[in-house]
Design a protein around this motif. Structure first.
Motif, PDB file in Angstrom:
ATOM      1  N   CYS A 160       0.840  -1.204   0.000  1.00  0.00           N
ATOM      2  CA  CYS A 160       0.000   0.000   0.000  1.00  0.00           C
ATOM      3  C   CYS A 160       0.872   1.249   0.000  1.00  0.00           C
ATOM      4  CB  CYS A 160      -0.900   0.022   1.232  1.00  0.00           C
ATOM      5  SG  CYS A 160      -2.074  -1.327   1.381  1.00  0.00           S
ATOM      6  N   THR A 161       1.952   1.193   0.770  1.00  0.00           N
ATOM      7  CA  THR A 161       2.867   2.325   0.842  1.00  0.00           C
ATOM      8  C   THR A 161       3.491   2.601  -0.513  1.00  0.00           C
ATOM      9  OG1 THR A 161       3.324   1.921   3.187  1.00  0.00           O
ATOM     10  CG2 THR A 161       4.969   3.162   1.940  1.00  0.00           C
ATOM     11  N   LEU A 162       3.897   1.538  -1.197  1.00  0.00           N
ATOM     12  CA  LEU A 162       4.456   1.699  -2.546  1.00  0.00           C
ATOM     13  C   LEU A 162       3.460   2.407  -3.462  1.00  0.00           C
ATOM     14  CD1 LEU A 162       6.249  -1.034  -4.641  1.00  0.00           C
ATOM     15  CD2 LEU A 162       4.340   0.213  -5.605  1.00  0.00           C
ATOM     16  N   TRP A 163       2.198   1.979  -3.414  1.00  0.00           N
ATOM     17  CA  TRP A 163       1.188   2.593  -4.283  1.00  0.00           C
ATOM     18  C   TRP A 163       1.052   4.085  -3.999  1.00  0.00           C
ATOM     19  CZ3 TRP A 163      -2.376  -1.966  -2.713  1.00  0.00           C
ATOM     20  CH2 TRP A 163      -2.071  -3.082  -3.499  1.00  0.00           C
ATOM     21  N   VAL A 164       0.941   4.432  -2.714  1.00  0.00           N
ATOM     22  CA  VAL A 164       0.742   5.847  -2.380  1.00  0.00           C
ATOM     23  C   VAL A 164       2.010   6.652  -2.642  1.00  0.00           C
ATOM     24  CG1 VAL A 164      -0.008   7.474  -0.612  1.00  0.00           C
ATOM     25  CG2 VAL A 164      -1.026   5.196  -0.704  1.00  0.00           C
ATOM     26  N   ASP A 165       3.199   6.035  -2.491  1.00  0.00           N
ATOM     27  CA  ASP A 165       4.426   6.730  -2.883  1.00  0.00           C
ATOM     28  C   ASP A 165       4.298   7.251  -4.313  1.00  0.00           C
ATOM     29  OD1 ASP A 165       5.703   6.264  -0.472  1.00  0.00           O
ATOM     30  OD2 ASP A 165       6.953   4.626  -1.220  1.00  0.00           O
ATOM     31  N   GLY A 166       3.792   6.395  -5.199  1.00  0.00           N
ATOM     32  CA  GLY A 166       3.647   6.796  -6.598  1.00  0.00           C
ATOM     33  C   GLY A 166       2.491   7.747  -6.816  1.00  0.00           C
ATOM     34  N   LEU A 167       1.352   7.473  -6.170  1.00  0.00           N
ATOM     35  CA  LEU A 167       0.171   8.307  -6.365  1.00  0.00           C
ATOM     36  C   LEU A 167       0.388   9.722  -5.845  1.00  0.00           C
ATOM     37  CD1 LEU A 167      -2.481   5.621  -5.407  1.00  0.00           C
ATOM     38  CD2 LEU A 167      -2.188   6.650  -7.671  1.00  0.00           C
ATOM     39  N   LEU A 194       8.657  -5.327 -18.513  1.00  0.00           N
ATOM     40  CA  LEU A 194       9.404  -5.051 -19.740  1.00  0.00           C
ATOM     41  C   LEU A 194      10.786  -5.704 -19.733  1.00  0.00           C
ATOM     42  CD1 LEU A 194       8.689  -1.224 -20.228  1.00  0.00           C
ATOM     43  CD2 LEU A 194       7.504  -3.154 -21.296  1.00  0.00           C
ATOM     44  N   THR A 195      11.230  -6.155 -18.557  1.00  0.00           N
ATOM     45  CA  THR A 195      12.591  -6.665 -18.429  1.00  0.00           C
ATOM     46  C   THR A 195      12.636  -8.179 -18.632  1.00  0.00           C
ATOM     47  OG1 THR A 195      12.451  -7.128 -16.046  1.00  0.00           O
ATOM     48  CG2 THR A 195      12.993  -4.865 -16.715  1.00  0.00           C
ATOM     49  N   PRO A 196      13.806  -8.720 -18.966  1.00  0.00           N
ATOM     50  CA  PRO A 196      13.922 -10.174 -19.124  1.00  0.00           C
ATOM     51  C   PRO A 196      13.585 -10.945 -17.848  1.00  0.00           C
ATOM     52  CG  PRO A 196      15.830  -9.084 -20.089  1.00  0.00           C
ATOM     53  CD  PRO A 196      15.065  -8.041 -19.333  1.00  0.00           C
ATOM     54  N   GLN A 197      13.864 -10.348 -16.695  1.00  0.00           N
ATOM     55  CA  GLN A 197      13.608 -11.037 -15.432  1.00  0.00           C
ATOM     56  C   GLN A 197      12.140 -10.966 -15.010  1.00  0.00           C
ATOM     57  OE1 GLN A 197      15.915  -8.614 -15.824  1.00  0.00           O
ATOM     58  NE2 GLN A 197      17.777  -9.870 -15.950  1.00  0.00           N
ATOM     59  N   GLY A 198      11.423  -9.963 -15.509  1.00  0.00           N
ATOM     60  CA  GLY A 198      10.031  -9.802 -15.111  1.00  0.00           C
ATOM     61  C   GLY A 198       9.902  -9.407 -13.650  1.00  0.00           C
ATOM     62  N   ARG A 199       8.707  -9.539 -13.113  1.00  0.00           N
ATOM     63  CA  ARG A 199       8.457  -9.142 -11.730  1.00  0.00           C
ATOM     64  C   ARG A 199       8.835 -10.232 -10.735  1.00  0.00           C
ATOM     65  NH1 ARG A 199       2.180  -8.011 -11.563  1.00  0.00           N
ATOM     66  NH2 ARG A 199       2.626  -7.127 -13.612  1.00  0.00           N
ATOM     67  N   GLY A 200       8.845 -11.489 -11.175  1.00  0.00           N
ATOM     68  CA  GLY A 200       9.191 -12.597 -10.292  1.00  0.00           C
ATOM     69  C   GLY A 200       8.302 -12.616  -9.068  1.00  0.00           C
ATOM     70  N   ASP A 201       8.890 -12.940  -7.915  1.00  0.00           N
ATOM     71  CA  ASP A 201       8.131 -12.966  -6.668  1.00  0.00           C
ATOM     72  C   ASP A 201       8.507 -11.792  -5.772  1.00  0.00           C
ATOM     73  OD1 ASP A 201      10.676 -13.706  -5.984  1.00  0.00           O
ATOM     74  OD2 ASP A 201      10.112 -15.556  -4.947  1.00  0.00           O
ATOM     75  N   TRP A 202       9.034 -10.718  -6.380  1.00  0.00           N
ATOM     76  CA  TRP A 202       9.449  -9.545  -5.626  1.00  0.00           C
ATOM     77  C   TRP A 202       8.274  -8.933  -4.875  1.00  0.00           C
ATOM     78  CZ3 TRP A 202       8.064  -4.383  -5.678  1.00  0.00           C
ATOM     79  CH2 TRP A 202       8.915  -3.514  -4.970  1.00  0.00           C
ATOM     80  N   TYR A 203       8.545  -8.448  -3.669  1.00  0.00           N
ATOM     81  CA  TYR A 203       7.528  -7.785  -2.857  1.00  0.00           C
ATOM     82  C   TYR A 203       8.126  -6.515  -2.270  1.00  0.00           C
ATOM     83  CZ  TYR A 203       3.367  -7.380   0.067  1.00  0.00           C
ATOM     84  OH  TYR A 203       2.195  -6.943   0.632  1.00  0.00           O
ATOM     85  N   ALA A 204       7.310  -5.509  -2.139  1.00  0.00           N
ATOM     86  CA  ALA A 204       7.777  -4.210  -1.659  1.00  0.00           C
ATOM     87  C   ALA A 204       8.212  -4.284  -0.198  1.00  0.00           C
ATOM     88  CB  ALA A 204       6.680  -3.165  -1.822  1.00  0.00           C
ATOM     89  N   SER A 205       9.066  -3.348   0.192  1.00  0.00           N
ATOM     90  CA  SER A 205       9.534  -3.222   1.570  1.00  0.00           C
ATOM     91  C   SER A 205       9.466  -1.756   1.971  1.00  0.00           C
ATOM     92  CB  SER A 205      10.965  -3.744   1.697  1.00  0.00           C
ATOM     93  OG  SER A 205      11.492  -3.476   2.985  1.00  0.00           O
ATOM     94  N   LEU A 206       9.342  -1.507   3.263  1.00  0.00           N
ATOM     95  CA  LEU A 206       9.357  -0.129   3.745  1.00  0.00           C
ATOM     96  C   LEU A 206      10.764   0.449   3.763  1.00  0.00           C
ATOM     97  CD1 LEU A 206       6.831  -0.363   6.719  1.00  0.00           C
ATOM     98  CD2 LEU A 206       6.405   0.492   4.414  1.00  0.00           C
ATOM     99  N   ASP A 207      11.776  -0.419   3.752  1.00  0.00           N
ATOM    100  CA  ASP A 207      13.162   0.051   3.810  1.00  0.00           C
ATOM    101  C   ASP A 207      14.037  -0.960   3.077  1.00  0.00           C
ATOM    102  OD1 ASP A 207      15.602   1.130   4.357  1.00  0.00           O
ATOM    103  OD2 ASP A 207      15.557   0.737   6.515  1.00  0.00           O
ATOM    104  N   TYR A 208      14.705  -0.529   2.002  1.00  0.00           N
ATOM    105  CA  TYR A 208      15.534  -1.423   1.210  1.00  0.00           C
ATOM    106  C   TYR A 208      16.989  -1.414   1.651  1.00  0.00           C
ATOM    107  CZ  TYR A 208      11.461  -1.491  -1.791  1.00  0.00           C
ATOM    108  OH  TYR A 208      10.184  -1.625  -2.266  1.00  0.00           O
ATOM    109  N   GLY A 209      17.369  -0.484   2.508  1.00  0.00           N
ATOM    110  CA  GLY A 209      18.744  -0.449   2.970  1.00  0.00           C
ATOM    111  C   GLY A 209      19.637   0.360   2.050  1.00  0.00           C
TER     112      GLY A 209
END
Length: 232
Positions: free
Chosen positions: A99-106, A211-226
């Protein structure tokens, strides 16, 4: 139809044209789906729910807290109101990363949304808690309202009986008498075999990854990526 002036291998050119045709077909289908959505009849009349709202500018602190009704979130009778339900509050004791990721963009495009529709972010968290998260994320442009004291989240399927939250996007319109009516709601879970995909169209991140060769995979958003990831 060539996409570049590069001298691509014949097999690549053939497969790319095949993909282009599929992309055109997909776009036509998406337009059909959007048309079906626009042609929905007016939905249920809903209560004029009450929300709690702090000062419009995050820099102005968290008081005073005022009460605002759903009908008062519309800036004119002809406009639709889009609500992003954020999973934060009650049983959801920490903000939902997705949800945070979505609102970051919105937050970055809300001034453009505002040329056509009204937009608010709603959460069950109390105003001060929601605004603290908003400050941490830099949500300076979205309007924030707290709805934990009303049945709004529950009625729209964004909350269950135990207070567990679900990310949701809802659209409302005003009826001829000025009362709010439900128009459309969607959740990440679309069907038994399509989980976490129902709000894809609102997030450009997924489209870029696709659009990338790797695609989205099973990636999930985080509040802090480091810092080590941000520095790459």
């Amino acid at each position: 139809m060539q996409q570049t002036r590069l001298d691509e291998p014949a097999e690549y050119a053939r497969r790319r044209e095949e993909l282009r045709q599929a992309e055109v077909e997909l776009m036509h289908h998406r337009e059909k789906v959007a048309s079906l959505r626009r042609q929905l009849p007016m939905g249920a009349a809903v209560p004029d729910y009450e929300f709690l709202e702090g000062p419009r500018a995050l820099a102005d602190g968290d008081v005073p807290v005022t009460t605002v009704r759903l009908s008062e979130l519309f800036t004119s009778p002809e406009r639709a109101l889009v609500v992003q339900h954020v999973m934060y509050g009650k049983r959801q004791t920490s903000p939902c990363p997705m949800c945070t990721l979505w609102v970051d963009g919105l937050n970055g495009v809300v001034r453009h949304i505002g040329q056509n529709a009204d937009f608010v972010v709603a959460a069950a968290a109390d105003p001060a808690t929601l605004r603290a998260h908003a400050r941490d994320r830099g949500w300076d442009d979205v309007r924030l309202v707290s709805c934990g004291a009303s049945a709004f989240q529950y009625d729209l399927g964004a909350e269950d009986e135990e207070g567990n939250q679900d990310s949701t996007v809802s659209v409302f319109i005003l009826g001829a008498d000025g009362s709010p009516r439900h128009w459309y709601s969607t959740h990440p879970r679309m069907s038994a075999d399509l989980d976490q995909r129902g709000i894809d169209l609102l997030c450009p991140l997924w489209h870029l990854l696709d659009l990338t060769p790797q695609g989205r995979g099973d990636w999930y958003a985080s509040l802090d990526y480091g810092e080590h990831l941000l520095a790459r």
